[in-house]
Write a protein that holds these residues in place. Structure first.
Motif, short mmCIF file in Angstrom:
data_model
loop_
_atom_site.label_atom_id
_atom_site.label_comp_id
_atom_site.label_asym_id
_atom_site.label_seq_id
_atom_site.Cartn_x
_atom_site.Cartn_y
_atom_site.Cartn_z
N UNK A 11 -7.12 1.39 5.35
CA UNK A 11 -5.98 0.94 5.25
C UNK A 11 -5.25 1.09 6.43
N UNK A 12 -5.55 2.54 6.90
CA UNK A 12 -4.61 2.75 8.16
C UNK A 12 -4.95 1.93 9.54
N UNK A 71 0.68 11.86 -9.66
CA UNK A 71 -0.42 12.88 -9.47
C UNK A 71 0.34 14.39 -9.28
N UNK A 77 -7.59 6.68 17.86
CA UNK A 77 -8.07 7.57 16.83
C UNK A 77 -8.69 6.61 15.78
N UNK A 78 -8.27 5.45 15.63
CA UNK A 78 -9.38 4.50 14.67
C UNK A 78 -10.58 4.05 15.26
N UNK A 85 -11.63 18.54 5.75
CA UNK A 85 -10.46 17.87 5.86
C UNK A 85 -10.12 16.61 5.02
N UNK A 86 -10.52 16.62 4.05
CA UNK A 86 -10.45 15.47 2.93
C UNK A 86 -8.97 15.69 2.42
N UNK A 87 -8.42 14.65 1.84
CA UNK A 87 -7.16 14.82 1.25
C UNK A 87 -7.12 15.16 -0.09
N UNK A 88 -6.61 16.39 -0.53
CA UNK A 88 -7.08 16.45 -1.88
C UNK A 88 -6.68 16.10 -3.33
N UNK A 89 -5.37 15.26 -2.82
CA UNK A 89 -4.61 14.63 -3.85
C UNK A 89 -5.19 13.11 -4.09
N UNK A 90 -6.34 12.85 -3.27
CA UNK A 90 -6.87 11.51 -3.32
C UNK A 90 -8.34 11.62 -3.77
N UNK A 91 -8.74 10.65 -4.64
CA UNK A 91 -10.24 10.47 -4.93
C UNK A 91 -11.15 10.11 -3.82
N UNK A 117 -8.49 5.24 2.54
CA UNK A 117 -7.45 5.18 3.42
C UNK A 117 -7.37 5.09 4.74
N UNK A 119 -10.40 6.96 -2.54
CA UNK A 119 -9.01 6.67 -1.77
C UNK A 119 -9.19 7.47 -0.58
N UNK A 162 0.85 -1.27 -0.10
CA UNK A 162 -0.02 0.03 -0.05
C UNK A 162 0.86 1.23 0.06
N UNK A 211 -12.41 14.06 -7.54
CA UNK A 211 -11.77 14.61 -6.31
C UNK A 211 -12.51 15.38 -5.75
N UNK A 218 -16.00 8.73 5.56
CA UNK A 218 -14.92 8.38 6.12
C UNK A 218 -14.94 7.96 7.51
#
Lengths: 318, 226
Positions: free
Chosen positions: B105-106, A19, B78-79, B89-95, B102, B98, A8, B134, B150
């Protein structure tokens, strides 16, 4: 689990690399420039070393013997000189060999050949060409010969002349200049390498600074440090690999281009006399390609990875 | 389930964000915290995910004292808590996909779980059709729904929603509150901060009113009183 995490992290690193095209491009430009500095240093030192070796090789002192000096005495002396720690090579050239060389060199010049014929017998003395390990040692070799002042069995001196006094000035200068050049070269290399490392580190720091909000979000979602840091380090490694490949291509182009330029400037005749000097870089590049490859790629990967690893640290404290 | 024990937070510039705050939250509760800006609502929330720590006092999650957790345990904590922020606070570089994947995955979920749960949770917030977009291609309300997706995808014990409707129009606000109530009905504890009267009146749950770093009122079935 470890494998999944690794997969991952690697995938995310790759995806981010593509990107964030512009940031990746900027990082690659900067790392390529820095690696080119390393490459330039490698080439510079190779070129300087080859030139210095060439110059050192051209410096020697010659002991000219009297015309009637017996060969066995000369050979005995050669053995004594060879035993000195400072001496790297002693070459004996008999008077017949000197004559043969002379004849071969001036074969086409009738006037000189005619003049030679008019002199009865062989006018050339036998010679010992002596090469020291480094140019600073010729003084002691010369004084050794002068003090020893070998004589033939009838008491006349064997050595007619030592050309050290004539060459003393240039030999002394080289003896001082060469170590100075070597020291200055290493100092400049260290400074340039440091500058290159700092520039790369700062560029990567800025890139990571732009994603500090993302990093804090990842932490707040519960990602452990490795999930945040891993992909950034992977991207850093990719910057290093791409930059390394570009740099190696640039180095190859430069090596062959500079050879062509040197050949044109020096001219074909000189080029064949100084073959070593003219083909230095391309030959060096080909012969040491494995080492250069490892150095440039290694430097790129380590620079990218370590910079990313360190730069992200301050943003992980969420 | 959660207990704030005499929590005081004084910032280095000597301003007091929280002063001697004590209260508890039971499982499956829907607690709304209201108060003016600067009353200490956000600080209260940050303490629960160890983004900020009390100057004195303790915050307990079940029986663990959050301010004593190691870094590794903070990530684990936190999980178990889903967080929704006013600024998404979404991650701008991920769809969209994703961003949600994420979080899974974390927390160490398998690829199969991720592939099946992410589309499912996006259906739940009615965003199945924007899965490959995005964040910058979404409206504010849509972004906040992604953030909620999320937060809930890891099936946390608690959802913290810090002014989730602060930047949204009334329709989106209503939708977000509906979603939060649905999640609460399914058994997840929810702590919501807001200064929107309409939100408080829609939720009709327990209301904590904060003033100048203290709890001024604590009403079961409270109303918006400021």
């Amino acid at each position: 689990m470890i494998f999944t995490t690794f997969k991952r992290i690697t995938r995310t690193g790759f995806v981010n690399f593509w990107r964030n095209g512009f940031l990746s491009f900027a990082a690659i430009v900067v790392i390529t420039l820095s690696l080119s500095v390393f490459g330039g240093l490698v080439f510079g030192s190779a070129f300087a070393r080859a030139l210095l070796a060439d110059v050192k090789d051209k410096v020697d002192i010659n002991a000219y013997f009297t015309l009637n000096a017996p060969e066995e005495d000369i050979l005995a002396l050669q053995k004594d000189i060879k035993a000195m720690a400072e001496v790297s090579r002693v070459e004996y050239v008999s008077s017949e060999a000197v004559l043969a060389q002379f004849k071969e060199k001036w074969n086409d010049n009738a006037l000189i050949m005619q003049g030679l014929d008019e002199i009865e017998g062989n006018p050339f003395p036998a010679v010992l060409n002596i090469k020291a390990i480094n140019p600073g040692q010729y003084g002691s070799i010369a004084s050794f010969l002068e003090q020893k002042n070998p004589t033939a069995s009838d008491g006349t001196p064997l050595i007619e002349k030592i050309n050290y006094q004539q060459n003393k000035l240039i030999i002394d200068r080289l003896g001082r200049i060469i170590p100075a050049i070597e020291q200055a070269g290493s100092a400049i290399a260290i400074v340039l390498a440091l500058v290159a490392i700092i520039v790369v580190f700062n560029t990567i720091r800025i890139i990571i600074y732009t994603s500090r909000d993302e990093i804090s979000v990842m932490k707040l979602v519960g990602a452990s440090n490795i999930y945040v840091r891993g992909p950034l380090v992977v991207s850093g490694i990719m910057y290093g690999i791409v930059s390394g490949i570009i740099t190696l291509i640039l180095m190859a182009i430069f090596a062959y281009w500079s050879d062509a330029v040197l050949l044109r400037v020096a001219g074909v005749q000189v080029a064949s006399d100084f073959e070593l000097v003219v083909n230095i870089l391309s030959r060096y590049f080909v012969q040491n390609f494995g080492q250069i490859f490892m150095m440039i790629m290694g430097a790129g990967i380590i620079l990218g990875a370590v910079s990313s690893y360190i730069a992200v640290r301050r943003y992980l404290k969420v | 389930m959660i207990y704030y024990d005499k929590v005081t937070r004084i910032y280095p510039d000597k301003s007091v964000a929280l002063e001697n705050v004590s209260f508890g939250v039971e499982p499956k509760e829907f607690v709304t915290i209201v108060g003016h800006s600067g009353a200490g609502k956000t600080t209260l929330m940050k303490m629960l995910i160890a983004e900020d720590r009390p100057t004195t006092g303790s915050v307990f999650f079940e029986s663990t004292d959050i301010s004593r957790l190691s870094k590794r345990d903070v990530s684990k904590l936190r999980r178990r808590i889903g967080t929704v922020f006013q600024d998404y606070r979404l991650i701008p570089g991920k769809t969209v996909y994703e961003n949600i994947a994420f979080a899974m995955e974390a927390s160490g979920r398998s690829d199969a779980e991720i592939a099946s749960d992410v589309p499912h949770v996006l259906e739940l917030v009615d965003l199945g059709h924007k899965i490959w977009n995005f964040p910058k291609e979404l409206s504010g309300g849509e972004r906040q729904r992604v953030a909620i997706a999320r937060a809930i995808v890891t099936q946390p014990d608690i959802i913290l929603a810090d002014e989730p409707t602060g930047n949204l129009d009334p329709t989106s606000t209503y939708e977000i509150i509906q979603i939060l109530q649905k999640i609460n009905d399914l058994g997840t504890t929810i702590i919501l901060t807001t200064h929107n009267k309409g939100v408080v009146d829609t939720v009709k749950g327990r209301v904590l009113t904060m003033e100048k770093g203290r709890i001024a009122r604590d009403d079961k079935n409270g109303k918006y009183v400021l």
